[in-house]
Enzyme design. Structure first.
Site: not given
Length: 485
Positions: A276, A42, A117-118, A15, A467, A317, A379-380
């Protein structure tokens, strides 16, 4: 549950969130503009909640921001100085109006509206406990659970600051939150790992909080700082009035500010934000997204040089990494595709034959630049390989002599529990084929993925650690405890 990858074969991220606290009653219009700038994060639903006279009024629905809000819809929302907005991709809960944010929750002394968001990994356990307390739920999203938990603790603590801190201390997973209270407070929260970005801006009319700095700039706010991992920030009357750091614990007690900076080596921003998700004109935790992607291209050229005539990036991207590859390799950068700007980042076709034509509709090779040349295509990512196969085929049909694929992320091998809808592991091409087999499957003449060490080095100016669990299987958060034990 996690949704499938969109029909372009690209990943989706949970989001976008945006919130404002102003000196003037223009919160709705500013929030709308902020969501437009964050639309790339989103596209399934959108909503705005505005505080007005100790009440909160919310309008939300499925669709793009411009589809959910007509001029009449915006005019019907009351004028107010504080508002939050949300643009949604679903990772928990189906795509529906009820699951769109923000979520408005009533409690004994007021209301809050929460945009998230998450992905909260222990939402089911928390929901089960809240149901025992008599709290009802109307949706299936973890965001509604978060909003209800915060409202419960604000009531219990009789403090929006300490109630929020105690509530979010019980959450596990990824959460960047913007919350508006019926008492005209704006609250910003970022989880202790710092998985998802969140930043604060200021101008002459107040403060704004956004998932990305590009939205602050678009709305005329000057970037002030990122919300620190593990921080709750209170904004009133356009000014930051209080903040506190919290820790994830069973009782939700906040952490002291002492030596808080020493924690940052243990935190984990999702590195795919740089690869991205984020817009290239954003700066996240001290690092320009554009610069990070450019650095990825430099690294790819060093790790995987090739005898070729030109470099082109897959819009959008892959473009910045292509610039870096071109500069490092000395190969000219060309425009390889014309993009249909009237098709969104995600679009749905009901049959396989129509899905197969989606890439051609969105990206058409520029044959005058391609014909007879050996092309480095940047590309990503490669997820299932279907999109890369179609793009490479389209380039060869346009007359490319050779196509050498270069990817600015390592191979995807693991699902994500923190808000990125990576497909099930058995469907990830890197888990089923060797590098040589993938290269043959997508029709490339050679294939190179950036190494994980080179990717981290490309992003080394970021203030946080990363991460990288989707690539390595290692995550910044390991323990998933039952917080109500």
């Amino acid at each position: 549950m996690q949704t499938e990858i969109n029909n372009c074969g690209k990943l989706k991220e949970e989001c976008a969130v945006f919130g404002v606290s102003l000196h003037i009653e223009e919160a709705v219009g500013v929030t709308y503009n902020g969501l437009l700038a964050l639309q790339h994060r989103g596209q399934e639903g959108a909503g705005i909640a505005v505080a007005n006279n100790r009440s909160i009024v919310c309008h939300k629905d499925e669709g793009l921001v411009s589809e959910v809000f007509s001029g009449e819809d915006l005019a019907r929302l009351p004028k107010g100085k504080v508002a939050v907005g949300h643009a949604r991709y679903s990772t928990t809960g189906q795509c529906s109006k009820e699951n769109a944010g923000p979520f408005v929750t009533e409690y004994l002394t007021g209301r809050i509206a929460t945009a998230h968001n998450g992905n909260v990994t222990n939402a089911k356990e928390i929901k089960s406990k809240l149901l025992q307390f008599g709290i009802n739920f109307n949706a299936t999203s973890d965001s509604e659970v978060v909003s209800s938990l915060i409202a419960y603790f604000i009531t219990k603590e009789q403090s929006s600051l300490y109630g929020t801190a105690n509530a979010v201390g019980l959450l596990r997973g990824a959460f960047s939150l913007v919350i508006v209270t019926s008492k005209n407070k704006l609250i910003a929260v970022r989880d202790p790992q710092g998985f998802r970005p969140l930043c604060i801006g200021k101008n002459g009319i107040g403060c704004a909080v956004a998932s990305e700095s590009c939205a602050l700039e678009t709305c005329g706010f000057e970037f002030v700082r990122d919300v620190f991992p593990g921080e709750v920030v209170i904004i009133e009357n356009g000014e930051i009035t209080d903040s506190i750091f919290f820790q994830q614990s069973k009782d939700g007690r906040e952490e002291s500010n002492e030596n808080i900076n020493n924690k940052f080596a243990e935190l984990g921003l999702c590195i795919f934000e740089y690869v991205y998700f984020a817009r290239p004109d954003s700066v996240i935790d001290g690092l320009s997204v554009y610069k990070a992607r450019y650095n990825m291209g430099l690294a790819l050229a060093r790790e995987y040089p090739v005898d070729a005539d030109a470099v082109c990036g897959v819009p959008d991207s892959g473009l910045e990494a292509a610039y870096g590859y071109s500069d490092q390799s000395g190969l000219p950068l060309i425009k390889g595709f014309v993009k249909n700007r009237y098709i969104g980042r995600s679009f749905i076709y009901p049959t396989q034959s129509k899905r197969d034509s989606a890439v051609r509709i969105k990206l058409n090779p520029l044959s005058v630049n391609i014909r007879g040349k050996k092309i480095v295509l940047v590309d990503d990512s490669i997820v299932r390989g279907t999109t890369s196969e179609k793009i490479i085929k389209s380039l060869k049909n346009a007359g490319a002599k050779e196509v050498h694929m270069r990817v600015s992320s390592p191979p995807f091998r693991h699902t994500c529990h923190y808000g990125t809808d990576i497909d099930s592991e058995e469907n990830l091409i890197a888990n089923n084929m060797s590098l040589e087999e993938i290269c043959k499957k997508i029709g490339a003449d050679s294939l190179g993925y950036i190494s994980i060490d080179a990717l981290k080095d490309a992003c080394k100016e970021c203030k946080l650690s990363f991460c990288t669990a989707c690539f390595t299987g290692n995550t910044a958060e390991r323990a998933k405890k039952d917080v109500f034990e």
